[in-house]
Scaffold this active site. Structure first.
Site, PDB file in Angstrom:
ATOM      1  N   LYS A   1       0.846  -1.193   0.000  1.00  0.00           N
ATOM      2  CA  LYS A   1       0.000   0.000   0.000  1.00  0.00           C
ATOM      3  C   LYS A   1       0.881   1.242   0.000  1.00  0.00           C
ATOM      4  O   LYS A   1       1.719   1.416   0.882  1.00  0.00           O
ATOM      5  CB  LYS A   1      -0.906  -0.006   1.236  1.00  0.00           C
TER       6      LYS A   1
ATOM      7  N   ASP B   1     -14.612  -0.335  12.318  1.00  0.00           N
ATOM      8  CA  ASP B   1     -15.060  -0.448  10.924  1.00  0.00           C
ATOM      9  C   ASP B   1     -15.152  -1.918  10.504  1.00  0.00           C
ATOM     10  O   ASP B   1     -14.687  -2.294   9.435  1.00  0.00           O
ATOM     11  CB  ASP B   1     -14.112   0.321   9.999  1.00  0.00           C
TER      12      ASP B   1
END
Length: 368
Positions: free
Chosen positions: A59, A156
């Site tokens: 990432k 989340d």
């Protein structure tokens, strides 16, 4: 240095490549980069780690030092990922920058486990069997027990943040919204259809139990293939929750400090509180123990929801439950930096230090 300069010539052992999401500069050990996706906070590619002979996800954080919020988020993500070491939580294998000296430091790359899919994609492509639901739920809760024991709330939990391997192994992903529990918490968290009611009702003093509500929403979706609470906005979502689980009692209503939220709840028609039989009629064909666990997870009162450790002890998960193999974190997550008054340059220096001092997980294990 404002963090917006161009990347200089990469240091030895690095090479430049176009990943499909712009120019990347990565160590030679990472080959065959293929774009996986572009998000708000970064771009992700798959790659082959030729040194460790494994597939990884890399990432590249998007403009990590364009402002204080971005820089602090970058530091927080690294701190959280380096803290977590558990089989059901995504591992941070490496973190690097292509520049040698601090004045040239702008780019941050995170190297993590590559999951072949996630639960969102799985649910779109197949109907899970009862035992698949049981096994995956067990792993989610096993991972959450560890996360919560470190003092962290994920905030989340949703199907797309639950990685699934080809061997049906589960790992919790994306700790971008995770925080240590505090007296005052922000209400802007979690994708709406998995968001616990106490967050939307603006109590601002929620606990790890918000993750347990989200787990219940995920489990319901695993059993039915459909989102349980698909409200398009705050009001509709709360209404759908109350219609499904029933109108909360007076004690719950009095605990809501947000007057407008309490007034809105009071304005809704009265719905009977759902019991086991009502849940069983909705989740047709589900294991009765699965229905009972769902009934407990989807309680509007967070004090009545089980913790992750308590949920693991539920009869539904007895086939896999092993208290000796469900570890807690051996230390509390240190979030003291959250209260630091630091400018962009200060956060940039802290991130650079974290990268330079990072010790890969396999090295730590070899040293033990």
């Amino acid at each position: 240095m404002d963090g917006k300069g161009t990347t200089p010539r990469p240091k030895d052992g690095f090479y430049e490549t176009d990943s499909g999401g712009g120019e990347w500069v990565v160590p030679q050990r990472y080959q065959d980069l293929q774009p996986l996706g572009i998000g708000t906070f970064g771009t992700v590619c798959s790659a082959t780690d030729t040194k460790e002979e494994r597939a990884v996800a890399i990432k590249k954080l998007a403009s990590p030092f364009q402002g204080v919020v971005h820089a602090k988020r970058c530091y927080r993500e690294i701190k959280l990922l380096t803290h977590m070491k558990h089989e059901n939580v995504v591992s941070l294998y490496d973190v690097f920058t292509p520049t040698e000296e601090y004045p040239d430091f702008n780019d941050v790359y995170l190297v993590m486990e590559l999951m072949s899919s996630d639960l969102y994609k799985t649910l779109k492509s197949q109907k899970l069997t009862n035992d698949q639901v049981r096994f995956q739920m067990y792993q989610v809760l096993r991972g959450l027990k560890y996360v919560h024991s470190s003092g962290v709330i994920h905030r989340d939990i949703k199907p797309s943040n639950i990685g699934v391997s080809a061997d049906n192994e589960i790992k919790l992903l994306d700790f971008g919204l995770a925080r240590a529990k505090a007296e005052i918490m922000t209400g802007y968290v979690t994708t709406r259809h998995c968001r616990a009611p106490e967050i939307m009702l603006n109590w601002m003093q929620y606990t790890q139990k918000v993750d347990m509500w989200s787990v219940g929403c995920v489990m319901a979706e695993m059993l039915t293939g459909q989102i349980l609470f698909p409200g398009s906005d705050y009001s509709e979502h709360i209404k759908r929750i109350v219609e499904f689980v029933g109108t909360p009692d007076d004690a719950y209503m009095q605990g809501i400090t947000n007057t407008s939220a309490r007034d809105y709840l009071s304005s809704l028609p009265s719905y009977p509180k759902k019991d086991f039989e009502a849940f069983e009629r909705f989740f047709v064909g589900a294991d009765p123990n699965a229905v009972d666990l769902l009934l407990r997870l989807l309680d509007m009162d967070p004090d009545k929801r089980p913790t992750a450790a308590e949920a693991l002890d539920h009869p539904y998960l007895a086939k896999y439950h092993d208290p000796e193999d469900e570890p807690e974190c051996d230390r509390q997550y240190d979030d003291s930096f959250e209260n630091m008054e630091v400018d962009v340059e200060g956060w940039r220096k802290l991130v650079f230090y974290e990268i330079k001092s990072f010790v890969p997980l396999h090295v730590k294990r070899n040293e033990q």
